[in-house]
Design a protein around this motif. Structure first.
Motif, PDB file in Angstrom:
ATOM      1  N   HIS A 110       0.843  -1.189   0.000  1.00 13.06           N
ATOM      2  CA  HIS A 110       0.000   0.000   0.000  1.00 13.06           C
ATOM      3  C   HIS A 110       0.873   1.232   0.000  1.00 13.06           C
ATOM      4  O   HIS A 110       1.964   1.226   0.541  1.00 13.06           O
ATOM      5  CB  HIS A 110      -0.853   0.046   1.275  1.00 13.06           C
ATOM      6  CG  HIS A 110      -1.985  -0.923   1.280  1.00 13.06           C
ATOM      7  ND1 HIS A 110      -2.257  -1.721   2.350  1.00 13.06           N
ATOM      8  CD2 HIS A 110      -2.927  -1.215   0.359  1.00 13.06           C
ATOM      9  CE1 HIS A 110      -3.314  -2.471   2.091  1.00 13.06           C
ATOM     10  NE2 HIS A 110      -3.741  -2.184   0.888  1.00 13.06           N
ATOM     11  N   VAL A 170     -10.087  13.529  -0.861  1.00 15.85           N
ATOM     12  CA  VAL A 170      -9.457  13.396  -2.176  1.00 15.85           C
ATOM     13  C   VAL A 170      -9.732  14.655  -2.967  1.00 15.85           C
ATOM     14  O   VAL A 170     -10.749  15.297  -2.792  1.00 15.85           O
ATOM     15  CB  VAL A 170     -10.026  12.220  -2.998  1.00 15.85           C
ATOM     16  CG1 VAL A 170      -9.467  10.916  -2.528  1.00 15.85           C
ATOM     17  CG2 VAL A 170     -11.531  12.205  -2.954  1.00 15.85           C
ATOM     18  N   GLN A 174      -7.709  13.332  -8.346  1.00 17.34           N
ATOM     19  CA  GLN A 174      -7.216  12.015  -7.959  1.00 17.34           C
ATOM     20  C   GLN A 174      -8.257  10.933  -8.159  1.00 17.34           C
ATOM     21  O   GLN A 174      -7.996   9.765  -7.919  1.00 17.34           O
ATOM     22  CB  GLN A 174      -6.812  12.017  -6.492  1.00 17.34           C
ATOM     23  CG  GLN A 174      -5.528  12.768  -6.281  1.00 17.34           C
ATOM     24  CD  GLN A 174      -5.387  13.258  -4.866  1.00 17.34           C
ATOM     25  OE1 GLN A 174      -6.373  13.499  -4.174  1.00 17.34           O
ATOM     26  NE2 GLN A 174      -4.175  13.426  -4.422  1.00 17.34           N
ATOM     27  N   TRP A 282     -12.764   7.655  -0.870  1.00 16.54           N
ATOM     28  CA  TRP A 282     -11.455   7.062  -0.607  1.00 16.54           C
ATOM     29  C   TRP A 282     -11.577   5.977   0.447  1.00 16.54           C
ATOM     30  O   TRP A 282     -11.133   4.848   0.270  1.00 16.54           O
ATOM     31  CB  TRP A 282     -10.473   8.138  -0.145  1.00 16.54           C
ATOM     32  CG  TRP A 282      -9.111   7.580   0.046  1.00 16.54           C
ATOM     33  CD1 TRP A 282      -8.670   6.780   1.062  1.00 16.54           C
ATOM     34  CD2 TRP A 282      -8.003   7.732  -0.827  1.00 16.54           C
ATOM     35  NE1 TRP A 282      -7.365   6.435   0.873  1.00 16.54           N
ATOM     36  CE2 TRP A 282      -6.934   7.007  -0.270  1.00 16.54           C
ATOM     37  CE3 TRP A 282      -7.812   8.431  -2.021  1.00 16.54           C
ATOM     38  CZ2 TRP A 282      -5.686   6.957  -0.873  1.00 16.54           C
ATOM     39  CZ3 TRP A 282      -6.564   8.381  -2.608  1.00 16.54           C
ATOM     40  CH2 TRP A 282      -5.520   7.656  -2.046  1.00 16.54           C
ATOM     41  N   SER A 285     -13.392   2.939  -0.924  1.00 14.82           N
ATOM     42  CA  SER A 285     -12.659   2.006  -1.778  1.00 14.82           C
ATOM     43  C   SER A 285     -11.599   1.259  -0.979  1.00 14.82           C
ATOM     44  O   SER A 285     -11.334   0.091  -1.244  1.00 14.82           O
ATOM     45  CB  SER A 285     -12.053   2.698  -3.004  1.00 14.82           C
ATOM     46  OG  SER A 285     -11.500   3.916  -2.678  1.00 14.82           O
ATOM     47  N   GLU A 286     -11.032   1.908   0.014  1.00 13.72           N
ATOM     48  CA  GLU A 286     -10.067   1.203   0.873  1.00 13.72           C
ATOM     49  C   GLU A 286     -10.755   0.108   1.676  1.00 13.72           C
ATOM     50  O   GLU A 286     -10.237  -0.989   1.822  1.00 13.72           O
ATOM     51  CB  GLU A 286      -9.424   2.175   1.866  1.00 13.72           C
ATOM     52  CG  GLU A 286      -8.400   3.093   1.261  1.00 13.72           C
ATOM     53  CD  GLU A 286      -7.083   2.400   0.977  1.00 13.72           C
ATOM     54  OE1 GLU A 286      -6.906   1.232   1.388  1.00 13.72           O
ATOM     55  OE2 GLU A 286      -6.235   3.000   0.322  1.00 13.72           O
ATOM     56  N   ARG A 291      -8.337  -0.892  -1.936  1.00  5.73           N
ATOM     57  CA  ARG A 291      -7.571  -0.242  -2.998  1.00  5.73           C
ATOM     58  C   ARG A 291      -7.837   1.237  -2.970  1.00  5.73           C
ATOM     59  O   ARG A 291      -8.833   1.694  -2.454  1.00  5.73           O
ATOM     60  CB  ARG A 291      -8.032  -0.720  -4.361  1.00  5.73           C
ATOM     61  CG  ARG A 291      -7.724  -2.144  -4.627  1.00  5.73           C
ATOM     62  CD  ARG A 291      -8.345  -2.510  -5.928  1.00  5.73           C
ATOM     63  NE  ARG A 291      -8.098  -3.891  -6.223  1.00  5.73           N
ATOM     64  CZ  ARG A 291      -8.428  -4.449  -7.355  1.00  5.73           C
ATOM     65  NH1 ARG A 291      -8.992  -3.728  -8.286  1.00  5.73           N
ATOM     66  NH2 ARG A 291      -8.190  -5.716  -7.566  1.00  5.73           N
ATOM     67  N   GLU A 292      -6.956   1.949  -3.614  1.00  2.00           N
ATOM     68  CA  GLU A 292      -7.202   3.366  -3.814  1.00  2.00           C
ATOM     69  C   GLU A 292      -8.188   3.534  -4.967  1.00  2.00           C
ATOM     70  O   GLU A 292      -8.297   2.653  -5.812  1.00  2.00           O
ATOM     71  CB  GLU A 292      -5.900   4.071  -4.151  1.00  2.00           C
ATOM     72  CG  GLU A 292      -4.902   3.984  -3.029  1.00  2.00           C
ATOM     73  CD  GLU A 292      -3.576   4.574  -3.430  1.00  2.00           C
ATOM     74  OE1 GLU A 292      -3.559   5.407  -4.348  1.00  2.00           O
ATOM     75  OE2 GLU A 292      -2.572   4.189  -2.821  1.00  2.00           O
ATOM     76  N   ARG A 294      -7.991   5.019  -7.656  1.00  2.00           N
ATOM     77  CA  ARG A 294      -7.420   4.892  -8.986  1.00  2.00           C
ATOM     78  C   ARG A 294      -7.177   3.444  -9.392  1.00  2.00           C
ATOM     79  O   ARG A 294      -6.931   3.160 -10.546  1.00  2.00           O
ATOM     80  CB  ARG A 294      -6.095   5.654  -9.062  1.00  2.00           C
ATOM     81  CG  ARG A 294      -5.058   5.150  -8.098  1.00  2.00           C
ATOM     82  CD  ARG A 294      -3.768   5.906  -8.259  1.00  2.00           C
ATOM     83  NE  ARG A 294      -2.909   5.729  -7.099  1.00  2.00           N
ATOM     84  CZ  ARG A 294      -1.633   6.072  -7.070  1.00  2.00           C
ATOM     85  NH1 ARG A 294      -1.093   6.624  -8.116  1.00  2.00           N
ATOM     86  NH2 ARG A 294      -0.908   5.878  -5.990  1.00  2.00           N
TER      87      ARG A 294
ATOM     88  N   ILE B  53      -1.123  12.471  -0.687  1.00  3.43           N
ATOM     89  CA  ILE B  53      -1.418  11.195  -1.320  1.00  3.43           C
ATOM     90  C   ILE B  53      -0.157  10.665  -1.964  1.00  3.43           C
ATOM     91  O   ILE B  53       0.031   9.494  -2.130  1.00  3.43           O
ATOM     92  CB  ILE B  53      -2.516  11.364  -2.400  1.00  3.43           C
ATOM     93  CG1 ILE B  53      -3.658  12.203  -1.830  1.00  3.43           C
ATOM     94  CG2 ILE B  53      -2.994  10.037  -2.855  1.00  3.43           C
ATOM     95  CD1 ILE B  53      -4.601  11.460  -0.961  1.00  3.43           C
TER      96      ILE B  53
END
Lengths: 789, 331
Positions: A110, A170, A174, A282, A285-286, A291-292, A294, B53
């Motif tokens: 990560h 975010v 991003q 964010w 998704s985590e 995951r990020e 993206r 980030i």
């Protein structure tokens, strides 16, 4: 009246009414408008959210030579939400594969913002030997070997007010465009066209609701939803809806679509993780996909977008079928709106929902978190801690903490099983135990267990419980004696010097104190080494008496116990100390006389990534290294031959040193011990000072041993090193002369170079009156016949 | 609707109504006029708070330690110990800057640099030193004659790669790598980062005595002299059987005491360092500096700095100004 006249009156009155109500109406409406506008502006440009602070454990460094099993490696991966995939299939951050046959472990780490650097997650390959020892590590991207890598810290706690609303901000840049498309398709596909209110939708929703006779479709645009979320309460009244609608119009008027969208994606509520609420895409998704944003696939994005309208109903972890159905619905909307192509749609719909199970076991260390919070409270106001999104990095190692908790639990179970009187006493209150583990050289606190169960009692015994240490406090007397000797005092106290362990009374002022040995057993003339090993009280008191109580008090202060009252009984631990204090004193000895303050917080980082607090590694030499080594040597004998021998009997083989402690009245059972690189202290007893009836060796030593056996395997095997200025000599125990080779009876001692024996023993002419069982011990008087007893 | 206009019965009433309307509307209009200015201000947005980030890929947590061949003037001749730097003389006498070691600020210093085997460098030194022989320096240590011994530069500035390669345990190797990174931080003038790294290095392997040495250097850079001495003492203990590093530790300890303002203690440390490693340049120079300073200062003014370096000398020395040339021989 004529029709014309009536009409005239009607018109006039209508005009009059309008004339009298419109101006004030406009006036009040414009005031209302301004207040709404102010609210919108405040929410958009002021501080948007209260971001709670997060507390992290220490990171784990991986380097060649480590054994993964000792590290508890795979459990760490699980706690960090890494998911195992087939070998060769590692494609996104948070995945790993382990091929047992080739011994290749590939992890896509990560990304993580460490206090002093940012780490963009990378794919590394670790080559393991057959018994899971790391052979080499490579960075797969560049192919070159790297010498070490790091597993990121684990999130162990948060500081928040009310509910834990975890979110991570975010920027729109991003977020992948497809994700935005998914959200728009799911919630408001005319977002870019409307001006805040989508009248078509409102009409359609009203029509649909009317036909189906219950609320099926919401007509809210994204902007309206955003305004809705601004309010704390969730009143679904008409007036509230009007207010939200107006605010949506205002917001659209004042701010761009991008700004509104950015605020929206960070604001939405997307589920619950225990007591923690997941806000923003964010975190979602985590949490759901590890995951990020993206790194998500289209289908996954659609899943999250689908959750917005009903996060709990469409939770992919709890209700995968409903989530899949909703996801496909969203995908259908996406393809209908032209956001994705038909083949992509087919592929996404066919994709199975990867319901990644989240780690169920908690990794919290509640006592440690409390300790961290109390430390922070002395430096930061509470609002800063709950609202400013600080990240707090600590020294805790979760694996070690779990070992500590397991050891405490097992030991308590054992004690309860084995000793009936313990079970009887437990009817009144539970038996309690606490454990603290730290590294003497660096001062890092690695594990802190403050009691048997945080749910039952939040009282952190490690830092707050003041109990009598009993003979664990003898470290002070002996260290003082050795330091005095080294500094050239009138007495010569060395490990092999003699002291008379016989009943004795200490006069101070007009009072007297007569220390008693355990079971009233006195050994007569013994070495200091033996006296400590067997924890003989009378001998210790004599030593203290000889060097003077003031020296003992001064040493206690140097070792961190603070100013103590000048009573002789402190020599045997007749004062109250916390486990933390005792650990610190022994850590000084373990660290060759250098005092390093134990600490828990490595760094505090603000939300912009600036380190606002670091930890400075400072030390102070409070004991001579030679004195420290002599103490280490004696404490080693305690474990190898003395009251701490139970550790060896339980199979702990590493070089280690320690001391038991049992208070008067048997209220407290202590064991504090260390290897060259890890120290742990265990206390067992009843909170209300019920007599425990067990010694430190019986009650606390087993927990210490169980813990140390597992916790030391991941540290280098080390032995205590002799500092310069000390010599190791074998001497005749009776006369103290330097023993030539083949001398029949010797004991080993360490001496400062200036005080080492130089006279070589004369050859023996007659057999020595020794106890043949263990020739390294001096003759013990026979309790049956010796008048001293 | 009739074609006629509706006429109010009373013109006065009409005018009163209109006037009332205007009066009521006026504040609203006024507010609107003012309000739009406010709004204009408020729409100047405050951006989102940024979160790290880290989109750019930063280098791996541990890069291969590069050999210390930095051409920076500060650490000039690290990689070529045989070629002594032109500015052999250290920093201004009582307040030398260890980060600049080997220094290029060779200004007023009474020290006569021991001429290296490669020779030909003394021209860059001091006005008064041109003709002075090392043997005329009053010291009870054996003087370094020309060609007798190559002075060793500070080994602690060089890369620790050889140590890492020969480390006995993997934990020590990992700890030494971290120590090496800390070394770079110290040389780059970031002692705080170094201290963070070193506390982790100690955590990985507490038997790594080099970590304690660099902790001493880091605290010295932060001007916390008592901490520096504490850590140097600890390192000293561990290096008992390692004369090179023992000498290095003692030399830096001497430097610490010198900066701390305890020249007698500094002299002792330097002397001990020279016992361990007679070729230790910093110790040699420091010792000479301190013992030479005890002679009465001559009346020559401070000399101009030598031309080979660009960095000017550090701050004014608090001690008596160093003599520009070595004092005449005692006899």
């Amino acid at each position: 009246m004529s029709f014309k006249r009536i009409l005239k009156i009607a018109l006039l009155s209508a005009v009059a009414v309008l004339l009298f109500t419109i101006p004030p109406g406009i006036y009040f409406f414009s005031r209302y408008y301004d207040s709404l506008e102010a609210e919108v502006v405040a929410r958009f440009s002021g501080k948007r959210w209260n971001i709670p602070s997060r507390i992290y454990s220490d990171s784990t460094i991986l380097y060649p030579g480590q054994n993964l099993k000792d590290l508890g490696f795979f459990q760490r991966l699980a706690r960090l939400n890494y998911h195992r995939v087939a070998p060769g299939a590692v494609s996104a951050r948070g995945e790993y594969s382990y091929d047992e046959k080739t011994g290749n472990l590939e992890i896509f780490l990560h990304s993580f913002s460490y206090p002093y650097r940012d780490f963009a997650g990378e794919l590394v390959r670790i080559n393991l030997s057959t018994n899971r020892v790391i052979q080499s590590i490579q960075d797969v991207g560049s192919g070159r070997a790297i010498y070490s890598t790091e597993l990121e810290p684990e999130l162990i706690g948060g500081i928040f007010q009310g509910n834990w609303k975890q979110r991570r901000i975010v920027r729109l840049s991003q977020v992948p465009p497809a994700f935005i498309d998914a959200i728009l398709a799911a919630e408001d596909h005319r977002f870019y066209e409307h001006g805040g209110l989508d009248f078509l939708r409102i009409i359609k929703a009203a029509w649909v609701d009317l036909i189906s006779r219950h609320i099926r479709e919401g007509g809210s645009t994204l902007t309206q939803q955003l305004m809705k979320n601004f309010f704390l309460t969730n009143k679904r009244t008409f007036s509230r809806k009007i207010k939200e609608a107006l605010m949506a119009l205002i917001a659209e008027h004042l701010y761009s679509k991008q700004e509104i969208l950015e605020l929206y994606v960070n604001d939405i509520y997307l589920g619950q993780r225990g007591q923690e609420g997941i806000y923003g895409i964010w975190e979602a998704s985590e949490y759901y996909f590890s995951r990020e944003p993206r790194d998500l696939t289209i289908a996954e994005m659609a899943t999250i977008a689908g959750m917005i309208s009903a996060p709990n109903r469409f939770n992919p972890l709890k209700h995968p079928k409903a989530a899949t159905f909703r996801r496909n619905e969203v995908l259908h909307l996406m393809v209908a709106d032209g956001y994705i192509s038909e083949p992509a749609y087919q592929q996404a719909v066919a994709e199975p929902l990867h319901a990644r199970e989240t780690f169920a076991e908690s990794n919290d260390a509640p006592y440690f978190i409390d300790y961290v919070k109390s430390e922070l409270a002395t430096r930061y106001p509470p609002e800063v801690l709950t609202d400013e999104g600080l990240r707090i990095f600590t020294t805790l190692d979760v694996h070690t903490e779990k070992l500590a908790e397991a050891a405490v639990k097992r030991n308590l179970d054992d004690l309860e099983t084995r000793y009936k009187f313990v079970r009887l006493r437990e009817k009144k209150e539970p038996l309690e135990e606490c454990l603290l583990a730290l590294e003497p050289q660096s001062g890092k606190i690695r594990a802190m267990v403050g009691g048997r169960s945080y749910r039952i009692s939040q009282f952190n015994r490690v830092t707050q419980s003041r109990r009598q240490p009993g003979s664990a406090f003898k470290i002070v007397t002996y260290a003082a004696a050795f330091q005095e000797t080294l500094d050239g005092g009138p007495y010569q106290f060395l490990p092999t010097s003699y002291i008379d362990d016989a009943p004795f009374t200490w006069q101070y002022g007009d009072m007297q104190w007569t220390p008693k040995n355990y079971k009233d057993r006195y050994f007569g003339r013994v070495t200091l080494e033996f006296a400590l090993q067997e924890s003989l009280n009378s001998a210790a008191a004599r030593i203290a008496n000889a060097i003077g109580l003031d020296k003992v008090l001064a040493m206690a202060q140097r070792l961190g116990f603070g100013k103590l009252p000048p009573y002789p009984s402190i020599v045997l631990g007749g004062i109250e100390v916390t486990p933390m204090q005792l650990a610190q004193a022994y850590a000084i000895v373990a660290n060759d006389g250098m005092k390093v303050q134990p600490y828990a917080i490595t760094a505090v980082v603000d939300e912009n990534g600036h380190v606002i607090e670091g930890h400075e590694f400072k030390a102070e030499q409070v004991l001579s290294p030679q004195v420290a080594y002599m103490m280490q040597f004696m404490f080693e004998q305690v474990i190898n031959h003395g009251t701490g021998y139970g550790a060896r009997a339980m199979g702990f083989t590493r070089p280690a040193a320690g001391k038991t402690g049992t208070s008067n009245d048997d209220n407290d059972a202590w064991f504090v011990g260390f290897t060259p690189n890890l120290l742990a202290v265990v206390w067992t007893g009843f909170d209300q000072k019920e007599p425990l009836g067990l010694t430190g060796a019986q009650a606390s030593l087993p927990a210490w041993t169980m813990f140390m056996k597992d916790a030391t395997v991941l540290r280098p095997l080390a032995d205590f090193t002799v500092p310069p200025g000390l010599v190791d000599e074998k001497v005749d125990p009776l006369t103290g002369c330097k023993a030539p080779p083949n001398y029949p009876m010797t004991i080993e001692g360490v001496f400062p170079a200036s005080l080492a024996p130089t006279r070589i023993c004369p050859p023996l002419t007659a057999p020595l009156p020794v106890n043949s069982a263990n020739h390294s011990m001096p003759a013990a008087p026979n309790p049956m016949t010796d008048p001293n007893d | 609707m009739t074609a006629r206009r509706i006429e109010p019965d009373c013109p006065l009433l009409a005018r009163a109504i209109v006037a009332g309307w205007v009066l009521l509307a006026a504040p609203i209009i006024a507010r609107a006029a003012v309000g739009s200015a406010d709004r204009a201000r408020a729409t100047r947005l405050v951006g989102f708070r940024e979160e790290n980030i880290g989109p750019e890929d930063l280098p791996s947590p541990t890069a291969t330690p590069t050999p210390e061949a930095s051409p920076a003037a500060q650490n000039g001749a690290d990689s070529s110990p045989s070629a002594a730097p032109p500015a052999m003389a250290p920093e201004a006498a009582p307040s030398p800057n260890p980060q600049a070691w080997p220094p290029d600020a060779a200004e007023a210093s009474p020290v006569i640099p021991p001429t290296p085997a490669s020779g030909g460098q003394e021209g860059a030194a001091l006005p008064g030193a041109a003709g002075a022989e090392p043997s005329s320096v009053p010291t009870e240590l054996a003087p370094l004659g020309i060609g007798q011994m190559t002075p060793t530069l500070q080994i602690s500035n060089a890369s620790l790669r050889p140590l890492v390669a020969s480390a006995a345990t993997p934990a020590l190797a990992a700890s030494l790598r971290m120590t090496d990174r800390a070394r770079k931080n110290i040389l780059d003038g970031r002692p705080d980062d170094a201290i963070q790294l070193l506390s982790r290095a100690v955590s990985i392997d507490p038997g790594n005595s080099y970590a304690y040495f660099y902790l001493g250097r880091a605290w010295l850079a932060k001007k916390n002299y008592s901490q520096a001495v504490t850590f140097f003492n600890r390192a000293e203990m561990a290096f008992a059987s390692n004369p090179d590093w023992l000498g290095e530790t003692l030399a830096f300890e001497g430097l610490t005491y010198e900066q701390w303002g305890q020249p007698q203690q500094a002299e002792k440390e330097y002397a001990q360092a020279l016992q361990a490693t007679p070729g230790n340049l910093m110790a040699r120079v420091g010792y000479t500096r301190l013992t030479v300073n005890s002679a009465p200062p001559p009346e020559v003014a401070a000399p101009a700095p030598s031309g080979s370096e660009a960095v000017p000398a550090p701050s004014e020395p608090p001690a008596p100004p160093p003599p520009a040339e070595p004092p005449p021989p005692a006899d």
